[in-house]
Each structure stands twice: as structure tokens, then as C-alpha cells.
Design an enzyme around this catalytic site. Structure first.
Site, short mmCIF file in Angstrom:
data_model
loop_
_atom_site.label_atom_id
_atom_site.label_comp_id
_atom_site.label_asym_id
_atom_site.label_seq_id
_atom_site.Cartn_x
_atom_site.Cartn_y
_atom_site.Cartn_z
N ASP A 294 0.90 -0.98 0.08
CA ASP A 294 -0.08 0.03 0.22
C ASP A 294 0.94 1.08 -0.24
O ASP A 294 2.22 1.03 0.29
CB ASP A 294 -1.14 0.03 1.20
CG ASP A 294 -2.09 0.74 1.10
OD1 ASP A 294 -2.03 1.93 0.07
OD2 ASP A 294 -3.12 1.06 1.98
C1 BGC Z 1 -4.99 3.45 -0.07
C2 BGC Z 1 -5.07 2.43 -1.17
C3 BGC Z 1 -4.79 3.02 -2.39
C4 BGC Z 1 -3.55 3.80 -2.60
C5 BGC Z 1 -3.33 4.51 -3.57
C6 BGC Z 1 -3.62 4.19 -0.37
O1 BGC Z 1 -3.67 5.45 0.70
O2 BGC Z 1 -4.87 2.72 1.14
O3 BGC Z 1 -6.04 1.42 -1.06
O4 BGC Z 1 -4.75 1.88 -3.52
O5 BGC Z 1 -3.60 4.77 -1.55
O6 BGC Z 1 -4.27 5.52 -3.99
#
Ligand code: BGC
Length: 755
Positions: A294
Site C-alpha cells: 500500500d
Molecule cells: C490506499 C489504497 C490505495 C492507494 C493508492 C492508499 O492510501 O490505502 O487503497 O490504493 O492509497 O491511492
């Protein structure tokens, strides 16, 4: 075409090529090489290609940039970070993530977009995407085919916009009703959530776009998501709760990727947790794809690489120069680097990224409207309907008060990285100088209601003054109060209470008009202290770009509701295993950013533990085991007709059971019943009283009856034996019950298995 090769101080060499050689959508020649033989398997093709790659090229594939990054201006001695940024600036499609491909070998750029409920960041290129109802809404259809269509639409729109990878696919189960991201997930039951999420990812991948499953694992609250340490010692509990949803979703979809979560699990960050990534995901489940972190969730080089992380996103702190050094120093074996790259390449081959790159075109806006409305109609749950308050009779109703939550202009949506942007901007404009609130789509309940009842006097009150709203309700034949609960990634809601004094508003309106209907537009379940005073309650969740039309269709009976809730509605926070979301002790929580949940940030507080004590009793299993009465039980949802269950037969079949019964539509109009099968396992297993093991959507004409047969596989009746490290069907007597919800089970029978 020019080609530059930068040799970096760290010794990392990256081939940098100008715009578009990777995308191959602009007339560039198809790359040559034995790996381009589409008759070979993805694994064979990946092996052939891997042989051609230098270490630097391999490392280039293991980290990427944020899609919207800016480029550095000068060519002088760029750092890896700057280099990635520059590539991002020239070729990124504007999504959340980007990994430059390798032109020499025809490896495509990876263009990733967040796409849980539709393709996000439309503002990046003034692009339009369909905003579907939330994932939780879609889950309440209990319809795997619809979930597939949901994903297929997202996959098509991703392709149309030039993306080849989705970052949707969230399948964290609802462990805490206050989690700000519950709207992005599929409810509290791991089997149901796993199947539906899996079908949706399968739909995405059927379009030749790589899907991912996230957030692996136990990221079940936003508060302190970057610092919280989930404590769960019992492997059986892990495998039968959150991990089961992931296991099923992956098995159903064969997803290309898994995104590891921000939080820690038992002391190790999820993105360097060898139990999660190596033992469970890659070994036990045989996941052949790759793991990406993530955003900002990578915390180390060697530890993460050896624990099973394949890609750092975004940035190059750990998986660029530092990873190369670790290989050269012998800390990370070359075989592990090859394994990482092979996983990425084989997924790209498997999903056709080399052979059928996306070709950009305008998305099918009208097809999107149609599906968004159909999903909403199948996902709006009729929770209560006393005195047959609904459906409203358009021919006879004289006046309607529409009250609250911007129902004059739109329907709300969930915030954060899943936010699909509305065409024309937020339908609710922020007051001058004021901060923007929730984002509303331009689908106006007021207009949709007026369209259904052209002869009625339909008036709107914004609900900010309960007395004025009550006065309008008093002079109207019926009152419809809209109650929006905005939720978002990055923060949890403080409690089950509706925000903005909406409880007071509903109470005031209900006191003024006995024909009060409440339409909830919430991220998850809420408490309803006014429930006895209102006749009807519809839970519309975040209903998407055609939400108002779907709500009006149900209010006036053009659509017969069929959805059933996939989350438990409790009477109060105290009924849940933990009365509040976990957080740091007040003594260490600074006033600002106490949640520590800002997107990608590390949070502003000392780390704290998230100690889930409910064991196997997640969601309705807790309420059943603890004998607590929910406000509305898991699986509950009404129709404008009624169904009768009879004639249960349960027989042991190979490895499982076959359940059949008769379902009759007793009413005067056609409808769809979601029939549910629950199993109580033998007492020796110490399982909660019952678990959902099967279901079927059964359409029935007025008066029609059908024999329904639902096979239940042995896996769903099994328990995880931590000592044997495997699932087992425990011999003994199984109690099978069938009915309309987890608390309305008309039919029961026992069956002996495994003896
Ligand atoms: C989120 C993810 C997301 C990523 C990219 C993160 O803050 O937890 O779910 O895919 O950002 O935007």
C-alpha cells in the site's frame, strides 16, 4: 527515437526512453522475441523474458512512482527518485501509480488506477467514469453475476482510459462498524465477501486489466492505520475470519496482485510479514501473482524482500538502489529477485498486457448509467415497512415533503482513494470560504420523486432547522427524510450515531407526520434511536450516479426491493465487541492527527495495539453467540411481496451437503428472494452458533413456488486446524437452517457428516 542511459551513483542503470514507446498504442512496432509467442504459457513466456533482463532492468520493475508526480528539470546526475519522477511525468496516465516499462524488451508501462467503485482521478485528464454504488451496496445484492458485471464495467472503463491495472478489490471484512472504509468492502461475512469481491475482480480481469486484492490483511479500521499493531495470536481465528475472505476472493478471481496493508500484524508490518505473504499467500494459497505495498507501506529492504513483498509503491527508498546493494551484498539472493520479476511478468502475460494493450476511447456513459442504476436497484435494502407504508401510490399521494442531506441536488459518495469524481464537480458546492464536505453526485432525489409523482405537490426542506422541516412534514401527506453519513478513507466515524443532528431531525419530522419514511445514505450501519416512530426505512448506502432514480423507483414500487444487508445493524455501539474503534491511550495522542490515519502518512501518535478479542465471533456471529438482539440482523431485507419456506431436505453429498426446499411467493406481485443457508457445526468444534454457507437469489412470479437446491461444499463446513495447518471437516452432527435472514430461519434439519 533517442535513448538515454543514466548510470547512477548507486550503480543502478536505467534505460530511459521518450514518450510512448511502452504504451504501443501509438503506432509503435510490436516487440519481438520468443516470449511474444502467445501459444506459450504465461510462465514459459516469463522465463524466456527474464533470461534477457539485466539486474538493473529487473530492479526497475520493483518500484514505481505515484501517477501524478512531477518531473525533475535537469539531466545532471539524477537520483533514482528523480528518474522515476521524470518517467512518471512523461508517460504516466495520471492514475495512483505508475511503473515504467522497458522498451528494449517490449515490457509495458504499468498504469495503475484506484478503481473500487469506478475509475478515480477523472480530473487528471478531464475523463468521465461511471460512479457505481459502493461495494457494500453491491454486496447487498448477494449476486455474483452482478458483481462480475460491476467489475467488468470498471475493467472496460480502465482500458478505455489507458490503464492496465486496477487497484480496487478491497475485501477487508467489516469487523468494526465504524471503519471509514466499510463502503469499499463487501460486508462482514468472509464467504459472501470473498465470493462477491472475487467475481468483481474476475470481471475486471476479463477485460485484460490486472486486478488486485487489498488490503492484506487486518486493516479493519482507519484510525492509526499506519501505526496500529493488530494482535491476533490464533492462526485458526485468522484463517477463518479476515483471511478466509482473501482466500476465496483470490481463488475465484486468480487476481494478478495483492496489496499488502499499512498496519502491523503481530509485531511485523503487513508488507514485511512472512506469515502473511510467504506462508499463507504464496505457499498455502499458491498465489502466482505479485505483492505490492500500500502507498508508503514498505518499511525495509531485506526484511520485506525476504518476507515476500515484490513491489514498493510508490517511491524508491527500499526497492531500488538499496535492493540492488542487498543483492550484491548477498543479503537478498538473486533467485528472490527473479521470483519477484517472474511474478510480475507472468501476470502481465496472463492478462494480455503484452498482446492486447489498452486502446483509449470514450467510455460508454449510457451503458454505465444503466448498470449503475441496476446495481443500485438490487442493493437498496428495505429495512422496515410498517403498515405497508411503501410503495407510495403515485396516483393518490397528494403532497410529499422531501427533507435533508442535499436531496434536492444529489446523493453522497465515499471519500478517499476510492472517490470517483462527479461530472461537473461536486453537486453540493462548498459555501464561500467553507471547507468542502462529502462529494455528491448530480442525481437528485427531489427531481426523481417529482418525476414519479407529477400530480403531487413535492416540496423540499434542507433539514437544517428541524422545526421548519417538521412544519413542512405536518402539511404533507408523507415525509421522506434523507440521512447522509459521509465516510472516508483516512478516518473512522466516532460512533454509530448519524452525524449533523440527523437523529433530532428524524424525530421531529416523525412526530409531525405518522407517514415518515427515512432514506439512509450511509457508508456502513448506523443506530436508529427513532426507529419505532417511523413507518419505513430504506438503506440506500452510497447509491452511485443513478442513485436517486433507483431510490425513487423503489419508493413508488416500480422496482420491488430484493437486497439484504451484509452487515449487522446494532442498536448501540455497546453491543459490538469493542464499544469504540481502537486508538492510542489519550496520554500519547496529540490533539492534531490523533487518528494517525492520513492517506499514506505515518500518523502523529505513538504506536498502539489493536487487540481483537472476539475470536471467531465476527459480525453476526458475535450477536448470535452473545445472545444480543440486533436492530436489523445480517441477511435481513424486505420485499413488497412475501415468501414462504417449506419442505426442507438436507442430504450428505460428496464432501458436503445438498440442501433443497420449496419457496413460494405468497403475494400479489413478482419478486426476488435471497434465500440463505446457515450451518451450525458439531459442538466439539467450538464454533459460533451458525455461519452462512450458501445462498441463492430466487425470482418468483406472484403465487409461484419453486424447489430450490443449494449445494454446500465441504470447505464451507470446515474448520482450520492450526496444528495440521489445514482445513478439516469435523465428523459429527451439523444443524442446517434455511430462511430469509440470519435471524429468520424457518427451516431446520440436522445431518451427520464424516462418520
Ligand atoms: C490506499 C489504497 C490505495 C492507494 C493508492 C492508499 O492510501 O490505502 O487503497 O490504493 O492509497 O491511492
Amino acid at each position: 527515437m533517442w535513448r538515454l542511459v543514466f548510470v547512477l551513483a548507486a550503480g543502478l542503470t536505467l534505460a530511459v526512453v521518450p514518450m510512448w514507446p511502452q504504451g504501443r498504442g501509438r503506432g509503435a512496432a510490436t516487440p519481438q522475441g520468443p516470449w511474444m509467442d502467445a501459444k506459450l504459457s504465461p510462465d514459459e513466456r516469463a522465463s524466456l523474458l527474464l533470461k534477457e533482463m539485466t539486474l538493473d532492468e529487473k530492479i526497475q520493475m520493483l518500484h514505481g512512482g505515484p501517477g501524478g508526480g512531477r518531473g525533475a528539470a535537469s539531466d545532471a546526475a539524477p537520483t533514482v527518485e528523480q528518474l522515476t519522477q521524470r518517467l512518471v511525468a512523461t508517460r504516466s496516465n495520471g492514475g495512483a501509480g505508475f511503473i515504467p516499462g522497458i522498451a528494449r524488451l517490449g515490457i509495458p508501462d504499468l498504469q495503475m488506477a484506484d478503481a473500487a467503485t469506478g475509475v478515480t482521478r477523472g480530473n487528471a485528464r478531464s475523463r468521465y467514469s461511471t460512479a457505481l454504488p459502493s461495494n457494500l451496496a453491491a454486496a447487498c445484492s448477494w449476486d455474483p453475476k452482478l458483481a462480475f458485471e460491476y467489475g467488468a464495467l470498471i475493467g472496460r472503463e480502465l482500458r478505455d482510459q489507458g490503464y492496465n491495472m486496477s487497484l480496487g478489490g478491497g475485501v477487508n471484512i467489516m469487523r468494526d462498524p465504524r471503519n471509514g472504509r466499510n463502503f469499499e468492502y463487501w460486508g462482514e461475512d468472509p464467504i459472501l465477501a470473498g465470493y462477491l469481491d472475487g467475481q468483481s475482480i474476475k470481471g475486471v480481469q476479463a477485460q485484460g486489466v490486472m486486478g488486485d486484492v487489498k488490503h492484506f490483511a487486518f486493516n479493519d479500521q482507519e484510525t492509526g492505520r499506519n501505526i496500529g499493531d493488530v494482535k491476533m495470536a490464533d492462526k485458526r481465528v485468522m484463517r477463518e475470519t479476515d483471511l478466509l475472505a482473501f482466500e476465496i476472493a483470490l481463488r475465484e478471481s486468480d487476481a494478478a496482485a495483492v496489496m499488502c496493508a499499512y498496519n502491523k500484524l503481530n509485531g511485523d508490518w503487513a508488507c514485511e510479514n512472512s506469515y502473511l505473504l510467504n506462508d499463507v499467500l504464496k505457499k498455502a494459497w499458491g498465489h502466482k501473482g505479485f505483492v505490492l505495498s500500500d502507498w508508503g507501506g514498505t518499511h525495509s529492504t531485506t526484511k520485506a524482500a525476504l518476507a515476500g513483498l515484490d513491489i514498493e509503491m510508490p517511491g524508491s527508498t527500499y526497492f531500488a538502489g538499496a535492493l540492488k546493494k542487498a543483492v550484491e551484498g548477498g543479503e537478498v539472493p538473486m533467485t528472490r529477485i527473479d521470483d519477484m520479476v517472474r511474478r510480475i511478468l507472468r501476470s502481465e502475460f496472463a492478462l494480455g498486457l503484452f498482446d492486447r494493450p489498452p486502446v483509449q476511447q470514450v467510455v460508454d456513459v449510457f451503458g454505465g448509467f444503466e448498470l449503475a442504476q441496476r446495481v443500485a436497484e438490487s442493493s437498496i435494502v428495505l429495512l422496515k415497512n410498517a403498515s405497508s407504508q411503501l410503495p407510495l401510490n403515485a396516483a393518490s399521494v397528494q403532497s410529499i415533503a422531501v427533507i435533508g442531506s442535499h436531496a434536492d441536488v444529489g446523493v453522497p459518495s465515499g471519500g478517499g482513494s476510492a472517490q470517483v469524481l462527479p461530472p461537473g464537480g461536486n453537486a453540493v458546492k462548498a459555501a464561500p470560504g467553507g471547507r468542502g464536505g462529502a462529494v455528491y453526485y448530480p442525481s437528485s432525489p427531489l427531481k426523481a420523486i417529482r418525476a414519479k409523482a407529477p400530480r403531487a405537490k413535492v416540496e423540499y426542506n434542507d433539514g437544517t432547522d428541524p422545526a421548519a422541516a417538521a412544519a413542512l412534514a405536518k402539511r404533507s401527506s408523507v415525509a421522506i427524510v434523507f440521512c447522509a453519513q459521509p465516510t472516508s478513507e483516512g478516518r473512522d466515524v466516532p460512533s454509530l450515531q448519524l452525524p449533523d443532528k440527523l437523529d433530532e431531525l428524524v424525530a421531529a419530522v416523525a412526530a409531525a407526520n405518522p407517514h415518515t419514511i427515512v432514506v439512509l445514505e450511509t457508508g456502513g450501519p448506523v443506530a436508529m434511536p427513532w426507529i419505532e416512530k417511523t413507518n419505513a426505512v430504506l438503506e440506500a448506502w452510497y447509491p452511485g450516479i443513478r442513485g436517486a432514480e433507483a431510490i425513487a423507483g423503489i419508493l413508488f414500487g416500480d422496482v420491488n426491493p430484493s437486497a439484504k444487508t451484509t452487515v449487522t445493524f446494532a442498536k448501540s455501539d455497546a453491543d459490538w465487541p469493542h464499544e469504540k474503534v481502537f486508538g492510542p491511550p489519550p496520554s500519547v495522542a496529540p490533539a492534531a492527527d490523533a487518528a494517525g490515519g492520513g492517506r499514506g502518512g505515518r500518523g502523529g501518535t505513538a504506536p498502539f495495539d489493536i487487540t481483537y478479542t472476539e475470536g471467531l465471533k465476527v459480525g453476526y456471529k458475535w450477536f448470535d453467540a452473545e445472545n444480543k438482539d440486533p436492530l436489523f440482523a445480517f441477511g435481513h431485507g424486505l420485499s413488497y411481496t412475501t415468501f414462504a419456506y417449506s419442505g426442507l431436505r438436507v442430504t450428505a453429498s460428496t464432501g458436503g451437503v445438498q440442501v433443497s426446499f420449496t419457496l413460494k411467493n405468497n403475494g400479489k406481485r413478482e419478486g426476488v428472494e435471497i434465500a440463505q443457508v446457515y450451518a451450525g457445526l458439531p459442538a466439539s468444534t467450538n464454533e459460533p452458533p451458525r455461519r452462512l454457507v450458501g445462498w441463492q437469489r430466487v425470482p418468483l412470479a406472484a403465487g409461484e413456488s419453486k424447489t430450490v437446491t443449494i449445494p454446500v461444499g465441504g470447505f464451507h463446513l470446515s474448520v482450520f486446524n492450526a496444528e495440521k495447518d489445514g482445513w478439516e471437516l469435523v465428523p459429527g452432527e451439523y444443524q442446517v437452517s434455511v430462511g430469509a435472514s440470519s435471524r429468520n430461519l424457518a427451516l431446520k434439519a440436522a445431518v451427520s457428516l464424516g462418520r
